[in-house]
Design a protein around this motif. Sequence first.
Motif, short mmCIF file in Angstrom:
data_model
loop_
_atom_site.label_atom_id
_atom_site.label_comp_id
_atom_site.label_asym_id
_atom_site.label_seq_id
_atom_site.Cartn_x
_atom_site.Cartn_y
_atom_site.Cartn_z
N ASP A 1 0.82 -1.22 0.00
CA ASP A 1 0.00 0.00 0.00
C ASP A 1 0.85 1.26 0.00
N ASP A 2 1.96 1.26 0.73
CA ASP A 2 2.79 2.47 0.79
C ASP A 2 3.41 2.79 -0.56
N LEU A 3 3.80 1.75 -1.31
CA LEU A 3 4.38 1.98 -2.63
C LEU A 3 3.31 2.46 -3.62
N VAL A 4 2.11 1.91 -3.51
CA VAL A 4 1.02 2.33 -4.38
C VAL A 4 0.66 3.79 -4.12
N ALA A 5 0.61 4.17 -2.84
CA ALA A 5 0.28 5.55 -2.49
C ALA A 5 1.33 6.53 -3.00
N LYS A 6 2.57 6.12 -3.02
CA LYS A 6 3.66 7.01 -3.41
C LYS A 6 3.90 7.05 -4.91
#
Length: 272
Positions: free
Chosen positions: A40-45
């Motif tokens: 999720d953190d990579l998708v958000a960024k």
Amino acid sequence: MAKRIFITGASRGFGKLWAEALLERGDKVAATARDLKTLDDLVAKYGDNILPLQLDVNDRQADFEAIARAKDHFGGIDVLINNAGYGLFGSIEETSEKEAREQMETNFFGLLWLTQAVLPVMRAQGHGHIIQLSSILGVTTLPVLGLYNASKFAVEGLSETLAAEVKGFGIHVTLVEPNGYATDWSGASAIQTTARPEYEPIKAAFTSGMTDDMWGVPEATSAAVLKLIDSKNPPLRLFLGKYAYPLIKQAYESRHAEWTAWNEVSSAAHGK
């Protein structure tokens, strides 16, 4: 020019570090994990530059479907990084059938299925690079890691053969062989066999021989992997870490000495 990368085991460790390093410089990454929340953190960024894919690499059909999705989404796959795997700790005698089979399923067969799935894509493109995460334990061995050693030796044999088979299609193959690193490989990701007291002295000796300096810094590997991916003539094998080369050099010098000592017997066995 941005590359299109497919990487397995991107939930943590090398996989996540390398996925982020690739995304940070503008590459497009299909990143797989068993639990998509870990991405999720990579998708958000990084938004549309990452395609998160839920995948258990042991599922051959799912592997082929994931490769097809990534190919359709990005228009092709330039690099496959087969990173998913784990360590099984315990003596060979202690290892159950289930533990042995699961170790080979993930570390070897999962890698094989994804390799088979991506080859038609890369052949059609006329180019590609398959990067297999092996280990120095695919070249030499350590005690209490027998099944892990075996899985990586299998990856080595498969990939060296593959390199010869696909060179004419413009496809490169590289075995990445790290020494020990401070990842979850020997921690949360590891599996322990049911211990037998007879092997405790061997395990104690194995553990006592480890020092903090022997464990590399995972973040330091990203630059080497990016350089490998960008190389027009990548090597078949790439060590990661300062202990890898001297350990392998010592192992091969020992083997060569033994082969030489027994060469007369070996030659006589030819029969003519």
